[in-house]
Design a protein around this motif. Sequence first.
Motif, mmCIF file in Angstrom:
data_model
loop_
_atom_site.group_PDB
_atom_site.id
_atom_site.type_symbol
_atom_site.label_atom_id
_atom_site.label_comp_id
_atom_site.label_asym_id
_atom_site.label_seq_id
_atom_site.Cartn_x
_atom_site.Cartn_y
_atom_site.Cartn_z
ATOM 1 N N GLY A 87 21.337 5.365 3.109
ATOM 2 C CA GLY A 87 20.046 4.601 3.772
ATOM 3 C C GLY A 87 19.445 3.814 2.790
ATOM 4 O O GLY A 87 19.617 3.575 1.536
ATOM 5 N N ILE A 88 18.352 3.120 3.036
ATOM 6 C CA ILE A 88 17.754 2.107 2.335
ATOM 7 C C ILE A 88 16.122 2.329 2.482
ATOM 8 O O ILE A 88 15.486 2.497 3.424
ATOM 9 N N GLY A 89 15.393 2.410 1.384
ATOM 10 C CA GLY A 89 14.123 2.733 1.443
ATOM 11 C C GLY A 89 13.219 1.804 0.521
ATOM 12 O O GLY A 89 13.938 1.032 -0.424
ATOM 13 N N ALA A 90 12.104 2.029 0.659
ATOM 14 C CA ALA A 90 11.200 0.945 -0.279
ATOM 15 C C ALA A 90 9.918 1.844 -0.982
ATOM 16 O O ALA A 90 9.326 2.608 -0.313
ATOM 17 N N ILE B 260 2.312 -1.276 -1.766
ATOM 18 C CA ILE B 260 1.327 -1.167 -0.439
ATOM 19 C C ILE B 260 1.897 -0.286 0.517
ATOM 20 O O ILE B 260 1.393 -0.338 1.509
ATOM 21 N N GLY B 261 3.080 0.458 0.323
ATOM 22 C CA GLY B 261 3.481 1.478 1.231
ATOM 23 C C GLY B 261 4.876 1.906 0.784
ATOM 24 O O GLY B 261 5.659 1.043 0.265
ATOM 25 N N CYS B 262 5.058 3.306 1.223
ATOM 26 C CA CYS B 262 6.305 3.731 0.859
ATOM 27 C C CYS B 262 7.335 3.941 2.224
ATOM 28 O O CYS B 262 6.790 4.137 3.145
ATOM 29 N N LEU C 275 5.720 0.339 4.088
ATOM 30 C CA LEU C 275 5.674 -0.970 3.665
ATOM 31 C C LEU C 275 5.389 -2.256 4.556
ATOM 32 O O LEU C 275 4.532 -3.167 4.446
ATOM 33 N N TRP C 276 5.996 -2.038 5.805
ATOM 34 C CA TRP C 276 5.709 -2.885 7.035
ATOM 35 C C TRP C 276 4.065 -2.938 7.390
ATOM 36 O O TRP C 276 3.613 -4.083 7.746
ATOM 37 N N ARG C 277 3.626 -1.462 7.383
ATOM 38 C CA ARG C 277 2.244 -1.592 7.827
ATOM 39 C C ARG C 277 1.350 -2.373 6.672
ATOM 40 O O ARG C 277 0.430 -3.097 7.141
ATOM 41 N N GLY C 278 1.563 -2.103 5.404
ATOM 42 C CA GLY C 278 0.935 -2.753 4.446
ATOM 43 C C GLY C 278 1.126 -4.511 4.440
ATOM 44 O O GLY C 278 0.244 -5.245 4.261
ATOM 45 N N ILE C 279 2.423 -4.862 4.716
ATOM 46 C CA ILE C 279 2.577 -6.295 5.144
ATOM 47 C C ILE C 279 1.482 -6.842 6.031
ATOM 48 O O ILE C 279 0.887 -7.897 6.076
ATOM 49 N N GLN C 280 1.666 -6.130 7.284
ATOM 50 C CA GLN C 280 1.006 -6.526 8.511
ATOM 51 C C GLN C 280 -0.651 -6.642 8.234
ATOM 52 O O GLN C 280 -1.281 -7.278 8.722
ATOM 53 N N ARG C 281 -0.919 -5.450 7.589
ATOM 54 C CA ARG C 281 -2.455 -5.522 7.137
ATOM 55 C C ARG C 281 -2.939 -6.543 6.188
ATOM 56 O O ARG C 281 -3.895 -6.843 5.758
ATOM 57 N N GLU D 206 0.512 -0.107 -8.565
ATOM 58 C CA GLU D 206 0.895 1.101 -8.840
ATOM 59 C C GLU D 206 1.158 1.786 -7.285
ATOM 60 O O GLU D 206 0.755 1.637 -6.505
ATOM 61 N N VAL D 207 2.566 2.550 -7.622
ATOM 62 C CA VAL D 207 2.955 3.265 -6.445
ATOM 63 C C VAL D 207 2.166 4.636 -6.053
ATOM 64 O O VAL D 207 2.347 5.628 -6.909
#
Length: 67
Positions: A10-13, A17-19, A24-30, A53-54
């Motif tokens: 799998g691939i994660g981030a 801005i989000g884990c 991550l997608w929600r952080g980008i959208q906001r 910072e994560v």
Amino acid sequence: MSHHRVVITGIGALTAIGCGRDGLWRGIQRGESGIRRLTRFDASPFESKIAGEVSDFDPLMYFPRDA
């Protein structure tokens, strides 16, 4: 030389801005910036007090403390 097989399951981030893919997608959208004042350690000895910072990742959910 020994050879080892590697399997990617799998691939994660892990980002400021989000884990995970969804975070991550929600952080980008906001339109969020992950750069902010450091909170996870005392940054006073350092010139910079800001970083990406994560904050919503708990490594103990994935790794044993004594590893």
